[in-house]
Scaffold this active site. Structure first.
Site: not given
Ligand SMILES: [Zn+2]
Length: 318
Positions: A130, A169
């Protein structure tokens, strides 16, 4: 040419950064404790040998510059974040946090070099997908995959990297960093409705509905990943082997079991090995309670790697 040639004993090398202790507030949801537990478990079960686990050091500044803006790195290393940046990161900044993040980058870079030599190697941390070029998000300060990929390319060691991101994610930072770069394939299999709400565009995004379990996850993976590998013909793969698709995960939204994740890992390593693609393993997310459930799933990734790449020294599972 296959990295999976049988009867070849190769060391299964790993890097760790759990010797950098980062104190978090008591109620903080980030499971810092999983990292030493994972290392201990892999040693106990004979999956890794102590001599083959290296303690990472802080990555040098010029490595970080391979994928991040200088001004961002400066803020990240000096504690120059404003309140919004700290909130987005989800971790309180401290010198120890920055140090540990640099060490996690070091581990993935070193593992990437080792993987090219041995077919497989990994980091017991990392997979911080991320992190963007100019910002951190969701526990991710620096993007270890992007940095390692850019360094390997700059050294002329690889030309067609492939990121297999199976964390629940989306690998939004990695996707954004390599957007428009046709030589890097970013593959992300994730839960559609999960964080991040605003998705980036990976080379291929495969999205699962809330509640998806083993059958749906394995089907989606099998229907897309082998074909993507064949289309891209990678010379190295970075496996973000996050285990937060697990049913018990607090951030996952899926219902995948330990057996489903273990099958996922066997298939991924099998597909890469069949194609002779060296693989760099990184940990990724895992937020199940009790913590032991997450540690077990992370450990199973390494067991699967060992079974595929070092079959002559397979450790019997318990
Ligand atoms: Zn994750």
């Amino acid at each position: 040419m296959s990295s999976a040639a049988p009867n070849v004993t190769r060391p299964l090398l790993a890097w760790t950064s759990d010797h950098y202790a980062v104190a978090l507030p008591e109620a903080h949801p980030f499971p810092m404790a999983k990292y030493p537990l994972l290392r201990e478990r892999l040693l106990e079960e004979g999956v890794l040998a102590a001599a083959n686990i290296t303690r990472s050091e802080p990555a040098p500044l010029d490595w970080l510059l391979a994928a991040h803006d200088r001004a961002y790195i400066k803020r990240a290393l000096s504690g120059g974040f404003d309140a919004a940046e700290v909130r987005r990161l989800g971790l309180p900044w401290s010198p120890a946090l920055a140090e540990r993040a640099r060490a996690a980058v070091y581990g993935t870079v070193m593992a990437s070099r080792a993987a090219l030599a041995h077919g497989v190697a990994g980091n017991l941390a990392g997979g911080t997908h991320h992190a963007f070029r100019d910002r951190g998000e969701a526990y991710c300060l620096f993007n270890d995959h992007a940095i390692a990929i850019q360094l390997l390319r700059a050294e002329g060691r690889v030309r067609r990297p492939f990121v297999v991101d199976l964390d629940v994610h989306q690998g939004n930072g990695t996707a954004a960093i390599f957007a428009g770069d046709a030589d890097v394939f970013t593959y992300s299999l994730h839960a559609r409705s999960n964080y991040p709400r605003e998705k980036e565009r990976s080379t291929l995004d495969v999205e699962l509905d809330d509640g998806a379990g083993d059958v749906e996850m394995l089907h989606a993976l099998g229907a897309t990943l082998p074909a993507a590998l064949d289309a891209h013909t990678p010379d190295v793969a970075f496996y973000q082997a996050g285990v937060d698709a697990l049913h018990a995960d607090r951030l996952g939204r899926l219902t995948v079991t330990h057996a489903g994740l273990a099958e996922r890992d066997r298939r991924v390593f099998g597909w890469l090995a069949e194609r002779g693609v060296p693989v760099v393993i990184t940990a990724g997310g895992g937020y199940a309670r009790p913590l032991e459930l997450t540690v077990e799933a992370h450990a199973n990734v390494w067991k699967a790697a060992k079974a595929v790449y070092v079959p002559d020294s397979r450790t019997e599972s318990r």
